[in-house]
Scaffold this motif. Sequence first.
Motif, PDB file in Angstrom:
ATOM      1  N   VAL A   1      76.737 -12.927 -16.470  1.00 56.17           N
ATOM      2  CA  VAL A   1      76.365 -13.750 -17.622  1.00 56.17           C
ATOM      3  C   VAL A   1      77.229 -15.005 -17.683  1.00 56.17           C
ATOM      4  CG1 VAL A   1      76.362 -13.861 -20.138  1.00 56.17           C
ATOM      5  CG2 VAL A   1      75.405 -11.870 -18.980  1.00 56.17           C
ATOM      6  N   LEU A   2      78.524 -14.849 -17.459  1.00 55.59           N
ATOM      7  CA  LEU A   2      79.416 -16.007 -17.458  1.00 55.59           C
ATOM      8  C   LEU A   2      79.056 -16.977 -16.340  1.00 55.59           C
ATOM      9  CD1 LEU A   2      82.832 -14.218 -18.141  1.00 55.59           C
ATOM     10  CD2 LEU A   2      81.487 -15.604 -19.745  1.00 55.59           C
ATOM     11  N   GLU A   3      78.658 -16.458 -15.190  1.00 49.97           N
ATOM     12  CA  GLU A   3      78.254 -17.311 -14.072  1.00 49.97           C
ATOM     13  C   GLU A   3      76.998 -18.097 -14.414  1.00 49.97           C
ATOM     14  OE1 GLU A   3      78.837 -19.156 -10.706  1.00 49.97           O
ATOM     15  OE2 GLU A   3      80.101 -17.413 -11.139  1.00 49.97           O
ATOM     16  N   MET A   4      76.039 -17.436 -15.058  1.00 48.50           N
ATOM     17  CA  MET A   4      74.809 -18.110 -15.463  1.00 48.50           C
ATOM     18  C   MET A   4      75.105 -19.248 -16.431  1.00 48.50           C
ATOM     19  SD  MET A   4      72.404 -14.707 -15.913  1.00 48.50           S
ATOM     20  CE  MET A   4      71.414 -15.474 -17.163  1.00 48.50           C
ATOM     21  N   ASP A   5      76.006 -19.013 -17.381  1.00 43.97           N
ATOM     22  CA  ASP A   5      76.332 -20.045 -18.365  1.00 43.97           C
ATOM     23  C   ASP A   5      77.119 -21.192 -17.741  1.00 43.97           C
ATOM     24  OD1 ASP A   5      75.059 -18.568 -20.287  1.00 43.97           O
ATOM     25  OD2 ASP A   5      76.886 -17.771 -21.194  1.00 43.97           O
ATOM     26  N   ARG A   6      78.000 -20.851 -16.799  1.00 42.99           N
ATOM     27  CA  ARG A   6      78.869 -21.867 -16.198  1.00 42.99           C
ATOM     28  C   ARG A   6      78.113 -22.758 -15.213  1.00 42.99           C
ATOM     29  NH1 ARG A   6      82.537 -18.664 -15.040  1.00 42.99           N
ATOM     30  NH2 ARG A   6      81.949 -18.108 -12.922  1.00 42.99           N
TER      31      ARG A   6
ATOM     32  N   GLN B   1      68.702 -18.353 -26.743  1.00 40.39           N
ATOM     33  CA  GLN B   1      69.255 -17.059 -26.362  1.00 40.39           C
ATOM     34  C   GLN B   1      68.838 -16.683 -24.950  1.00 40.39           C
ATOM     35  OE1 GLN B   1      67.630 -14.230 -29.197  1.00 40.39           O
ATOM     36  NE2 GLN B   1      65.829 -15.495 -29.429  1.00 40.39           N
ATOM     37  N   ARG B   2      69.662 -15.868 -24.341  1.00 40.30           N
ATOM     38  CA  ARG B   2      69.311 -15.320 -23.044  1.00 40.30           C
ATOM     39  C   ARG B   2      68.261 -14.227 -23.242  1.00 40.30           C
ATOM     40  NH1 ARG B   2      74.745 -14.441 -23.660  1.00 40.30           N
ATOM     41  NH2 ARG B   2      76.111 -16.131 -22.967  1.00 40.30           N
ATOM     42  N   VAL B   3      67.469 -13.981 -22.216  1.00 40.99           N
ATOM     43  CA  VAL B   3      66.406 -12.977 -22.315  1.00 40.99           C
ATOM     44  C   VAL B   3      66.547 -11.977 -21.175  1.00 40.99           C
ATOM     45  CG1 VAL B   3      63.913 -12.559 -22.306  1.00 40.99           C
ATOM     46  CG2 VAL B   3      64.835 -14.602 -23.423  1.00 40.99           C
ATOM     47  N   ARG B   4      66.443 -10.712 -21.519  1.00 41.92           N
ATOM     48  CA  ARG B   4      66.399  -9.648 -20.517  1.00 41.92           C
ATOM     49  C   ARG B   4      65.000  -9.042 -20.538  1.00 41.92           C
ATOM     50  NH1 ARG B   4      69.658  -3.999 -21.244  1.00 41.92           N
ATOM     51  NH2 ARG B   4      68.537  -4.186 -23.215  1.00 41.92           N
TER      52      ARG B   4
ATOM     53  N   ASP C   1      68.463 -17.269 -18.391  1.00 41.78           N
ATOM     54  CA  ASP C   1      69.514 -17.948 -19.143  1.00 41.78           C
ATOM     55  C   ASP C   1      68.955 -18.549 -20.431  1.00 41.78           C
ATOM     56  OD1 ASP C   1      68.204 -20.331 -18.435  1.00 41.78           O
ATOM     57  OD2 ASP C   1      69.571 -20.725 -16.756  1.00 41.78           O
ATOM     58  N   ARG C   2      69.790 -19.231 -21.165  1.00 45.29           N
ATOM     59  CA  ARG C   2      69.385 -19.752 -22.478  1.00 45.29           C
ATOM     60  C   ARG C   2      68.280 -20.816 -22.372  1.00 45.29           C
ATOM     61  NH1 ARG C   2      73.037 -18.100 -26.381  1.00 45.29           N
ATOM     62  NH2 ARG C   2      75.087 -17.430 -25.608  1.00 45.29           N
ATOM     63  N   GLN C   3      68.199 -21.488 -21.244  1.00 46.88           N
ATOM     64  CA  GLN C   3      67.185 -22.525 -21.065  1.00 46.88           C
ATOM     65  C   GLN C   3      65.862 -21.969 -20.555  1.00 46.88           C
ATOM     66  OE1 GLN C   3      67.891 -25.427 -22.350  1.00 46.88           O
ATOM     67  NE2 GLN C   3      69.892 -24.528 -22.813  1.00 46.88           N
ATOM     68  N   GLY C   4      65.788 -20.660 -20.383  1.00 50.45           N
ATOM     69  CA  GLY C   4      64.526 -20.049 -19.969  1.00 50.45           C
ATOM     70  C   GLY C   4      64.337 -19.938 -18.476  1.00 50.45           C
TER      71      GLY C   4
ATOM     72  N   ALA D   1      72.967  -5.963 -11.742  1.00 48.61           N
ATOM     73  CA  ALA D   1      72.049  -7.075 -11.519  1.00 48.61           C
ATOM     74  C   ALA D   1      72.563  -7.976 -10.400  1.00 48.61           C
ATOM     75  CB  ALA D   1      71.865  -7.873 -12.805  1.00 48.61           C
ATOM     76  N   GLU D   2      71.641  -8.641  -9.738  1.00 48.54           N
ATOM     77  CA  GLU D   2      71.965  -9.516  -8.616  1.00 48.54           C
ATOM     78  C   GLU D   2      71.351 -10.887  -8.857  1.00 48.54           C
ATOM     79  OE1 GLU D   2      71.336  -9.674  -3.745  1.00 48.54           O
ATOM     80  OE2 GLU D   2      70.423  -8.093  -4.962  1.00 48.54           O
ATOM     81  N   LEU D   3      72.145 -11.939  -8.669  1.00 46.78           N
ATOM     82  CA  LEU D   3      71.633 -13.299  -8.831  1.00 46.78           C
ATOM     83  C   LEU D   3      70.648 -13.619  -7.715  1.00 46.78           C
ATOM     84  CD1 LEU D   3      74.851 -15.275  -9.807  1.00 46.78           C
ATOM     85  CD2 LEU D   3      72.781 -15.092 -11.187  1.00 46.78           C
ATOM     86  N   LEU D   4      69.436 -13.981  -8.095  1.00 45.61           N
ATOM     87  CA  LEU D   4      68.450 -14.453  -7.131  1.00 45.61           C
ATOM     88  C   LEU D   4      68.271 -15.958  -7.216  1.00 45.61           C
ATOM     89  CD1 LEU D   4      67.844 -11.389  -7.025  1.00 45.61           C
ATOM     90  CD2 LEU D   4      65.440 -11.963  -6.709  1.00 45.61           C
ATOM     91  N   CYS D   5      68.888 -16.571  -8.205  1.00 43.17           N
ATOM     92  CA  CYS D   5      68.910 -18.022  -8.348  1.00 43.17           C
ATOM     93  C   CYS D   5      70.373 -18.405  -8.497  1.00 43.17           C
ATOM     94  CB  CYS D   5      68.103 -18.476  -9.561  1.00 43.17           C
ATOM     95  SG  CYS D   5      68.142 -20.248  -9.867  1.00 43.17           S
ATOM     96  N   LYS D   6      71.002 -18.802  -7.390  1.00 44.62           N
ATOM     97  CA  LYS D   6      72.450 -18.980  -7.358  1.00 44.62           C
ATOM     98  C   LYS D   6      72.806 -20.450  -7.356  1.00 44.62           C
ATOM     99  CE  LYS D   6      72.501 -14.891  -4.412  1.00 44.62           C
ATOM    100  NZ  LYS D   6      72.770 -14.373  -3.059  1.00 44.62           N
ATOM    101  N   VAL D   7      73.983 -20.759  -7.909  1.00 41.34           N
ATOM    102  CA  VAL D   7      74.550 -22.104  -7.872  1.00 41.34           C
ATOM    103  C   VAL D   7      75.919 -21.993  -7.225  1.00 41.34           C
ATOM    104  CG1 VAL D   7      75.263 -24.107  -9.210  1.00 41.34           C
ATOM    105  CG2 VAL D   7      73.322 -22.731  -9.965  1.00 41.34           C
ATOM    106  N   GLY D   8      76.111 -22.681  -6.096  1.00 40.97           N
ATOM    107  CA  GLY D   8      77.391 -22.605  -5.415  1.00 40.97           C
ATOM    108  C   GLY D   8      77.567 -21.278  -4.705  1.00 40.97           C
ATOM    109  N   ASN D   9      78.802 -20.984  -4.336  1.00 38.23           N
ATOM    110  CA  ASN D   9      79.126 -19.754  -3.621  1.00 38.23           C
ATOM    111  C   ASN D   9      79.590 -18.695  -4.613  1.00 38.23           C
ATOM    112  OD1 ASN D   9      78.640 -20.922  -1.044  1.00 38.23           O
ATOM    113  ND2 ASN D   9      80.647 -21.921  -1.133  1.00 38.23           N
TER     114      ASN D   9
END
Length: 386
Positions: A369-374, A259-262, A335-338, A350-358
């Motif tokens: 959330v969808l971006e984190m999973d994708r 599960q994702r954690v907040r 994310d689900r992987q911790g 919320a703002e992504l501080l660990c980004k993948v791609g643009n």
Amino acid sequence: MNAPPPQYWLNALLIGIEHAQLFLLRVWHALGLTGDSHGQPAWPWAQRIVGETLLIDLGLARQLLWCVAAMVFALLAVLVAILWKRRRLPVLAVGALALVVAPWPASSLLFGPAVPTSFHASPTHFSVDAIVRGQQLYTAHCVACHGADGRGEGPLAPTLSRWPPTIVSPLLGRRADGEMFWHVLDGMRDKQGAITMPAFAGELDDDDAWAVLDYMRVLSAGTGATVFGSWPVPLRLPDLSVQCGNNPPQTLARWRGSQRVRVALADGKPETLPLEDPRFQTLVVTRDAQPLRNVPQFRAACIAVSPGAWQVFTRIAGLDDTQQRRVIGTTLLADRQGWLRARGAPGEDAELLCKVGNVAAKQDLTALVLEMDREPVQFVKGGFVH
């Protein structure tokens, strides 16, 4: 058709290289050809394949990938030759040709210096207790040179022959854990043999050295979030004790992978606890780390009961603990992987501080959330790719 993004095939290549080297180390240790160093099997060779170089040199990585493919093809040719005796010589010739034409990379680029602890793994599990201990040791032994913020600008830095490296750096963060551990205890020297960092083996034991490295990751994240608005390298959720309602405490690691954690920084008052969100398992973090009582319906009821949690999470978020208005209500999303991925200021998206791609800097929570999973965090030996 477009080629797959580099992070996917590069990630697979580096994982394969890491597992191959670890397998070789275990075989060597099982055969009694290498002993132990600091309680774990010692890497017996002076060099290893450097995943850090492949990470920043895609041309070299592609060369190695083609060579691996050539070796697999040659091995298959040998197997076919064993089974197909009538065509043995032509099949073996084709396999040998694949090895000859493969673009073998220069060994000076592919291999780098190794130490006995190059493949050691930290036994601390990146726990809150270890991080708090590491902060104390860092303050006592490291601040004078590396600085309180980890940027290498401590009061003694100008007096040294070489300026201390910043730990708020993706390149330093991608160094293998075992090699960082070795340098903490054994020190560092330049090519002329002059000491550039003293050895702390006489002052720190193994657990202390690993704890310092744990705190350095937190310090790097906090300074990066404050100065650059991002975490230089991905950071896992620290492990700690969690208590939900009247249930016995459990470790946060039990949530990983499911599960994702907040993480919500709160004052602990029942009426101000964050509302539950079905997209996340909410973890409340307060200053006193005391179990929650009389929690209203639909409010988050799981709290971090490890005493150092508040200190660690405010540091990761890059917050000044004295500015209560900015701290209370801050959230961190994993994310689900911790992997910690985003930070939300009180009352803001919320703002992504660990980004993948643009990706957009700020998004509504569902899009984030969808971006984190994708776009999951990609693992490589000696570091991680956002």
